[in-house]
Design a protein around this motif. Structure first.
Motif, PDB file in Angstrom:
ATOM      1  N   SER A   1       0.667  -1.188   0.087  1.00 17.53           N
ATOM      2  CA  SER A   1       0.036   0.162   0.105  1.00 17.53           C
ATOM      3  C   SER A   1       0.940   1.423  -0.028  1.00 17.53           C
ATOM      4  O   SER A   1       0.530   2.179  -0.550  1.00 17.53           O
ATOM      5  N   GLU A   2       1.989   1.346   0.777  1.00 21.00           N
ATOM      6  CA  GLU A   2       2.740   2.488   0.630  1.00 21.00           C
ATOM      7  C   GLU A   2       4.342   1.942   0.310  1.00 21.00           C
ATOM      8  O   GLU A   2       4.521   1.083   0.238  1.00 21.00           O
ATOM      9  N   LEU A   3       4.951   3.161  -0.441  1.00 20.12           N
ATOM     10  CA  LEU A   3       6.220   3.118  -0.684  1.00 20.12           C
ATOM     11  C   LEU A   3       7.178   3.055   0.629  1.00 20.12           C
ATOM     12  O   LEU A   3       6.864   4.058   1.315  1.00 20.12           O
ATOM     13  N   THR A   4       7.798   2.073   0.755  1.00 15.06           N
ATOM     14  CA  THR A   4       8.919   2.132   1.719  1.00 15.06           C
ATOM     15  C   THR A   4      10.173   2.817   1.265  1.00 15.06           C
ATOM     16  O   THR A   4      10.764   2.526   0.349  1.00 15.06           O
ATOM     17  N   MET A   5      10.589   3.847   2.062  1.00  9.05           N
ATOM     18  CA  MET A   5      11.466   4.718   1.876  1.00  9.05           C
ATOM     19  C   MET A   5      12.357   4.765   2.994  1.00  9.05           C
ATOM     20  O   MET A   5      12.124   5.278   4.116  1.00  9.05           O
ATOM     21  N   THR A   6      13.752   4.794   2.852  1.00 13.86           N
ATOM     22  CA  THR A   6      14.731   4.955   4.044  1.00 13.86           C
ATOM     23  C   THR A   6      15.601   6.013   3.694  1.00 13.86           C
ATOM     24  O   THR A   6      16.185   6.198   2.579  1.00 13.86           O
ATOM     25  N   TYR A   7      15.573   7.143   4.512  1.00 10.27           N
ATOM     26  CA  TYR A   7      16.317   8.228   3.955  1.00 10.27           C
ATOM     27  C   TYR A   7      17.112   8.851   5.373  1.00 10.27           C
ATOM     28  O   TYR A   7      16.683   8.788   6.576  1.00 10.27           O
ATOM     29  N   LYS A   8      18.193   9.714   5.238  1.00 12.37           N
ATOM     30  CA  LYS A   8      18.642  10.600   6.439  1.00 12.37           C
ATOM     31  C   LYS A   8      19.369  11.502   5.586  1.00 12.37           C
ATOM     32  O   LYS A   8      19.803  11.466   4.390  1.00 12.37           O
ATOM     33  N   GLY A   9      19.815  12.698   6.315  1.00 15.12           N
ATOM     34  CA  GLY A   9      20.411  13.886   5.941  1.00 15.12           C
ATOM     35  C   GLY A   9      20.849  14.595   7.168  1.00 15.12           C
ATOM     36  O   GLY A   9      20.411  14.524   8.173  1.00 15.12           O
TER      37      GLY A   9
ATOM     38  N   LEU B   1      19.480   7.984   0.555  1.00 19.48           N
ATOM     39  CA  LEU B   1      18.150   7.481   0.241  1.00 19.48           C
ATOM     40  C   LEU B   1      18.058   6.164  -0.293  1.00 19.48           C
ATOM     41  O   LEU B   1      18.711   5.863  -1.285  1.00 19.48           O
ATOM     42  N   LYS B   2      17.092   5.370   0.065  1.00 17.20           N
ATOM     43  CA  LYS B   2      16.872   4.019  -0.422  1.00 17.20           C
ATOM     44  C   LYS B   2      15.522   3.775  -0.417  1.00 17.20           C
ATOM     45  O   LYS B   2      14.715   3.874   0.605  1.00 17.20           O
ATOM     46  N   THR B   3      15.158   3.056  -1.669  1.00 18.42           N
ATOM     47  CA  THR B   3      13.858   2.595  -2.254  1.00 18.42           C
ATOM     48  C   THR B   3      14.040   1.127  -2.591  1.00 18.42           C
ATOM     49  O   THR B   3      15.168   0.836  -2.894  1.00 18.42           O
ATOM     50  N   LYS B   4      12.985   0.708  -3.068  1.00 17.50           N
ATOM     51  CA  LYS B   4      12.977  -0.446  -3.762  1.00 17.50           C
ATOM     52  C   LYS B   4      13.557  -0.537  -5.208  1.00 17.50           C
ATOM     53  O   LYS B   4      13.883  -1.471  -5.489  1.00 17.50           O
ATOM     54  N   ASN B   5      13.637   0.588  -5.626  1.00 18.34           N
ATOM     55  CA  ASN B   5      14.049   0.896  -7.191  1.00 18.34           C
ATOM     56  C   ASN B   5      15.203   1.604  -7.338  1.00 18.34           C
ATOM     57  O   ASN B   5      15.965   1.401  -8.160  1.00 18.34           O
ATOM     58  N   ILE B   6      15.505   2.753  -6.238  1.00 17.76           N
ATOM     59  CA  ILE B   6      16.656   3.361  -6.252  1.00 17.76           C
ATOM     60  C   ILE B   6      17.445   3.274  -4.972  1.00 17.76           C
ATOM     61  O   ILE B   6      16.974   3.356  -3.928  1.00 17.76           O
ATOM     62  N   SER B   7      18.903   3.541  -5.134  1.00 19.88           N
ATOM     63  CA  SER B   7      19.467   3.948  -4.019  1.00 19.88           C
ATOM     64  C   SER B   7      20.532   4.992  -4.300  1.00 19.88           C
ATOM     65  O   SER B   7      21.037   5.152  -5.218  1.00 19.88           O
ATOM     66  N   LEU B   8      20.785   5.861  -3.364  1.00 24.19           N
ATOM     67  CA  LEU B   8      21.931   6.926  -3.454  1.00 24.19           C
ATOM     68  C   LEU B   8      22.499   7.332  -1.960  1.00 24.19           C
ATOM     69  O   LEU B   8      21.956   7.271  -1.097  1.00 24.19           O
ATOM     70  N   VAL B   9      23.711   7.857  -2.202  1.00 19.12           N
ATOM     71  CA  VAL B   9      24.210   8.356  -1.110  1.00 19.12           C
ATOM     72  C   VAL B   9      24.949   9.904  -1.299  1.00 19.12           C
ATOM     73  O   VAL B   9      25.379   9.941  -2.569  1.00 19.12           O
TER      74      VAL B   9
ATOM     75  N   PHE C   1      24.638   7.005  -7.388  1.00 21.38           N
ATOM     76  CA  PHE C   1      23.227   6.862  -7.517  1.00 21.38           C
ATOM     77  C   PHE C   1      23.171   5.609  -8.232  1.00 21.38           C
ATOM     78  O   PHE C   1      23.896   5.211  -9.096  1.00 21.38           O
ATOM     79  N   LYS C   2      22.401   4.502  -7.777  1.00 20.84           N
ATOM     80  CA  LYS C   2      22.309   3.132  -8.166  1.00 20.84           C
ATOM     81  C   LYS C   2      20.543   3.045  -8.621  1.00 20.84           C
ATOM     82  O   LYS C   2      19.783   3.292  -7.837  1.00 20.84           O
ATOM     83  N   LEU C   3      20.453   2.599  -9.976  1.00 18.69           N
ATOM     84  CA  LEU C   3      19.127   2.256 -10.504  1.00 18.69           C
ATOM     85  C   LEU C   3      18.906   0.835 -10.322  1.00 18.69           C
ATOM     86  O   LEU C   3      19.807   0.235 -11.104  1.00 18.69           O
ATOM     87  N   LEU C   4      18.163   0.568  -9.620  1.00 22.79           N
ATOM     88  CA  LEU C   4      17.892  -0.957  -9.457  1.00 22.79           C
ATOM     89  C   LEU C   4      16.660  -1.410 -10.517  1.00 22.79           C
ATOM     90  O   LEU C   4      16.592  -2.619 -10.989  1.00 22.79           O
ATOM     91  N   TYR C   5      15.903  -0.426 -10.435  1.00 21.45           N
ATOM     92  CA  TYR C   5      14.481  -0.998 -11.582  1.00 21.45           C
ATOM     93  C   TYR C   5      13.808   0.138 -11.789  1.00 21.45           C
ATOM     94  O   TYR C   5      13.547   1.268 -11.044  1.00 21.45           O
ATOM     95  N   ALA C   6      13.491   0.429 -13.122  1.00 20.19           N
ATOM     96  CA  ALA C   6      12.368   1.596 -13.603  1.00 20.19           C
ATOM     97  C   ALA C   6      11.607   1.050 -14.789  1.00 20.19           C
ATOM     98  O   ALA C   6      12.032   0.456 -15.617  1.00 20.19           O
ATOM     99  N   LYS C   7      10.468   1.511 -14.911  1.00 22.99           N
ATOM    100  CA  LYS C   7       9.555   1.146 -15.861  1.00 22.99           C
ATOM    101  C   LYS C   7       9.881   2.048 -17.201  1.00 22.99           C
ATOM    102  O   LYS C   7      10.156   1.416 -18.173  1.00 22.99           O
ATOM    103  N   THR C   8      10.472   3.128 -17.314  1.00 22.83           N
ATOM    104  CA  THR C   8      10.681   4.064 -18.012  1.00 22.83           C
ATOM    105  C   THR C   8      12.025   5.043 -17.601  1.00 22.83           C
ATOM    106  O   THR C   8      11.930   5.379 -16.422  1.00 22.83           O
ATOM    107  N   ILE C   9      12.841   5.221 -18.392  1.00 20.95           N
ATOM    108  CA  ILE C   9      13.901   6.135 -18.331  1.00 20.95           C
ATOM    109  C   ILE C   9      14.177   7.136 -19.368  1.00 20.95           C
ATOM    110  O   ILE C   9      13.939   6.724 -20.679  1.00 20.95           O
TER     111      ILE C   9
END
Length: 116
Positions: A27-35, A55-63, A85-93
């Motif tokens: 139901s919701e996007l799980t997102m982990t972040y800090k700054g 920031l980290k989600t199921k599809n992207i990761s960055l530091v 920046f790491k792209l793990l999955y995307a429907k369109t780029i």
């Protein structure tokens, strides 16, 4: 007696098929972040992260991004100057223009990435 076995067999089949074919809906996007600095605006449903953003989600990761803006109303995450920046999955780029702004926009609903 035959009718009792038929009814109990159908009931058992329905009971097991409910568990077998049930799908878990996220139901919701799980997102982990800090700054270094985090500002939340509950009225506008935005979060602004500044300085050494992770920031980290199921599809992207960055530091080590300079700045990240999370807009829950428009389902977008805008990333400014990420170092890793790491792209793990995307429907369109896609890429807009020939600019060297180093801005990435991630649409969480459509699972799309736009490089600006």
């Amino acid at each position: 007696m035959k009718r009792l076995f038929t009814i109990s067999g159908i009931f058992t089949l329905l009971l097991f098929s409910q568990n077998t074919f049930a799908q878990e809906v996220q139901s919701e996007l799980t997102m982990t972040y800090k700054g270094d600095n985090i500002k939340k605006n509950t009225q506008e449903r935005t979060i602004i992260l500044n300085g050494n953003v992770m920031l980290k989600t199921k599809n992207i990761s960055l530091v080590n991004a300079e700045k990240v803006t999370i807009d829950e109303k428009n389902n977008t995450v805008t990333i400014y100057n990420p170092k890793d920046f790491k792209l793990l999955y995307a429907k369109t780029i896609s890429k807009k223009g020939e600019s060297n702004k180093n801005i990435i926009v991630y649409n969480t609903k459509e699972e799309s990435i736009t490089f600006q």
